[in-house]
Design a protein around this motif. Structure first.
Motif, PDB file in Angstrom:
ATOM      1  N   CYS A   1      83.019  17.834  94.077  1.00 43.20           N
ATOM      2  CA  CYS A   1      82.432  16.510  94.240  1.00 43.20           C
ATOM      3  C   CYS A   1      83.351  15.466  93.614  1.00 43.20           C
ATOM      4  O   CYS A   1      83.946  15.699  92.574  1.00 43.20           O
ATOM      5  CB  CYS A   1      81.084  16.513  93.532  1.00 43.20           C
ATOM      6  N   SER A   2      83.463  14.299  94.251  1.00 38.36           N
ATOM      7  CA  SER A   2      84.286  13.227  93.700  1.00 38.36           C
ATOM      8  C   SER A   2      83.596  12.614  92.481  1.00 38.36           C
ATOM      9  O   SER A   2      82.393  12.780  92.286  1.00 38.36           O
ATOM     10  CB  SER A   2      84.548  12.157  94.759  1.00 38.36           C
ATOM     11  N   GLU A   3      84.372  11.908  91.692  1.00 39.92           N
ATOM     12  CA  GLU A   3      83.824  11.232  90.510  1.00 39.92           C
ATOM     13  C   GLU A   3      82.940  10.061  90.964  1.00 39.92           C
ATOM     14  O   GLU A   3      83.328   9.298  91.847  1.00 39.92           O
ATOM     15  CB  GLU A   3      84.950  10.697  89.627  1.00 39.92           C
TER      16      GLU A   3
ATOM     17  N   THR B   1      78.290   2.293  89.439  1.00 40.46           N
ATOM     18  CA  THR B   1      76.966   2.026  90.009  1.00 40.46           C
ATOM     19  C   THR B   1      76.239   3.323  90.344  1.00 40.46           C
ATOM     20  O   THR B   1      75.047   3.457  90.083  1.00 40.46           O
ATOM     21  CB  THR B   1      77.094   1.168  91.282  1.00 40.46           C
ATOM     22  N   VAL B   2      76.964   4.274  90.904  1.00 48.07           N
ATOM     23  CA  VAL B   2      76.368   5.580  91.227  1.00 48.07           C
ATOM     24  C   VAL B   2      75.953   6.286  89.943  1.00 48.07           C
ATOM     25  O   VAL B   2      74.848   6.838  89.855  1.00 48.07           O
ATOM     26  CB  VAL B   2      77.355   6.445  92.050  1.00 48.07           C
ATOM     27  N   ALA B   3      76.815   6.255  88.930  1.00 44.32           N
ATOM     28  CA  ALA B   3      76.491   6.875  87.647  1.00 44.32           C
ATOM     29  C   ALA B   3      75.252   6.219  87.026  1.00 44.32           C
ATOM     30  O   ALA B   3      74.427   6.906  86.413  1.00 44.32           O
ATOM     31  CB  ALA B   3      77.684   6.787  86.704  1.00 44.32           C
ATOM     32  N   ASP B   4      75.112   4.906  87.203  1.00 46.97           N
ATOM     33  CA  ASP B   4      73.940   4.202  86.695  1.00 46.97           C
ATOM     34  C   ASP B   4      72.663   4.691  87.387  1.00 46.97           C
ATOM     35  O   ASP B   4      71.644   4.914  86.734  1.00 46.97           O
ATOM     36  CB  ASP B   4      74.105   2.693  86.893  1.00 46.97           C
ATOM     37  N   ILE B   5      72.729   4.887  88.694  1.00 52.04           N
ATOM     38  CA  ILE B   5      71.557   5.391  89.429  1.00 52.04           C
ATOM     39  C   ILE B   5      71.216   6.803  88.959  1.00 52.04           C
ATOM     40  O   ILE B   5      70.049   7.126  88.726  1.00 52.04           O
ATOM     41  CB  ILE B   5      71.805   5.345  90.954  1.00 52.04           C
ATOM     42  N   TYR B   6      72.229   7.664  88.804  1.00 53.54           N
ATOM     43  CA  TYR B   6      71.976   9.018  88.302  1.00 53.54           C
ATOM     44  C   TYR B   6      71.329   8.970  86.922  1.00 53.54           C
ATOM     45  O   TYR B   6      70.397   9.721  86.634  1.00 53.54           O
ATOM     46  CB  TYR B   6      73.278   9.812  88.207  1.00 53.54           C
TER      47      TYR B   6
ATOM     48  N   ARG C   1      73.704   3.069 100.687  1.00 54.85           N
ATOM     49  CA  ARG C   1      75.063   2.523 100.760  1.00 54.85           C
ATOM     50  C   ARG C   1      75.819   2.765  99.455  1.00 54.85           C
ATOM     51  O   ARG C   1      76.974   3.183  99.460  1.00 54.85           O
ATOM     52  CB  ARG C   1      75.013   1.019 101.055  1.00 54.85           C
ATOM     53  N   ILE C   2      75.158   2.544  98.332  1.00 58.41           N
ATOM     54  CA  ILE C   2      75.789   2.753  97.032  1.00 58.41           C
ATOM     55  C   ILE C   2      76.123   4.226  96.825  1.00 58.41           C
ATOM     56  O   ILE C   2      77.233   4.583  96.425  1.00 58.41           O
ATOM     57  CB  ILE C   2      74.877   2.246  95.895  1.00 58.41           C
ATOM     58  N   MET C   3      75.173   5.091  97.119  1.00 59.02           N
ATOM     59  CA  MET C   3      75.361   6.517  96.857  1.00 59.02           C
ATOM     60  C   MET C   3      76.358   7.164  97.819  1.00 59.02           C
ATOM     61  O   MET C   3      76.920   8.212  97.505  1.00 59.02           O
ATOM     62  CB  MET C   3      74.022   7.252  96.929  1.00 59.02           C
ATOM     63  N   SER C   4      76.603   6.542  98.958  1.00 60.27           N
ATOM     64  CA  SER C   4      77.534   7.135  99.930  1.00 60.27           C
ATOM     65  C   SER C   4      78.988   7.025  99.482  1.00 60.27           C
ATOM     66  O   SER C   4      79.871   7.581 100.136  1.00 60.27           O
ATOM     67  CB  SER C   4      77.358   6.488 101.301  1.00 60.27           C
ATOM     68  N   THR C   5      79.248   6.340  98.367  1.00 56.59           N
ATOM     69  CA  THR C   5      80.619   6.254  97.865  1.00 56.59           C
ATOM     70  C   THR C   5      81.062   7.552  97.195  1.00 56.59           C
ATOM     71  O   THR C   5      82.250   7.789  97.053  1.00 56.59           O
ATOM     72  CB  THR C   5      80.771   5.097  96.865  1.00 56.59           C
ATOM     73  N   GLN C   6      80.111   8.387  96.794  1.00 60.65           N
ATOM     74  CA  GLN C   6      80.468   9.680  96.204  1.00 60.65           C
ATOM     75  C   GLN C   6      80.487  10.718  97.321  1.00 60.65           C
ATOM     76  O   GLN C   6      79.559  10.810  98.110  1.00 60.65           O
ATOM     77  CB  GLN C   6      79.473  10.088  95.122  1.00 60.65           C
TER      78      GLN C   6
END
Length: 111
Positions: free
Chosen positions: A78-80, A84-89, A53-58
């Motif tokens: 790719c969108s920015e 939260t997504v940047a934290d997972i990456y 769910r979090i990663m689907s925002t990108q």
């Protein structure tokens, strides 16, 4: 595997199809567990559904256009990522954007 990947038994008529289905199911299971293990090592204890769910925002966006020669040009970017997504990456030691702007085309194939 049913909980995270929502896999269910599929009956194929050919052995090769069954083998491929089993192989990709196990490969997906291995990838999911590797990602979850690495995130748990860094202190993030989310379920797989929450990570998805979090990663689907990108999003990845593909734009199609025609150049002056009448050829179709595709631009993929790719969108920015959100924080939260940047934290997972960052926790997985991945780049913040899976790919940079890509042009899939023949720009001037006749020149």
């Amino acid at each position: 595997m049913n909980t995270d990947l929502k896999l269910r038994p599929i009956h194929h008529q050919k052995d090769d199809s069954s083998d491929a289905h089993l192989f990709f199911g196990l490969l997906a299971y291995w990838v999911v567990n590797t990602i979850r293990y690495r995130l748990k090592q860094s202190g993030m204890m989310h379920y797989w559904a929450e990570i998805v769910r979090i990663m689907s925002t990108q999003k990845a966006i593909t734009t199609e256009a025609t150049n002056a020669l009448g050829e179709i040009v595709y631009l993929r970017q790719c969108s920015e990522p959100t924080k939260t997504v940047a934290d997972i990456y960052e926790r997985l030691k991945y780049k913040k954007t899976p790919f940079r702007k890509i042009r899939i085309d023949k720009i001037c194939s006749t020149q």
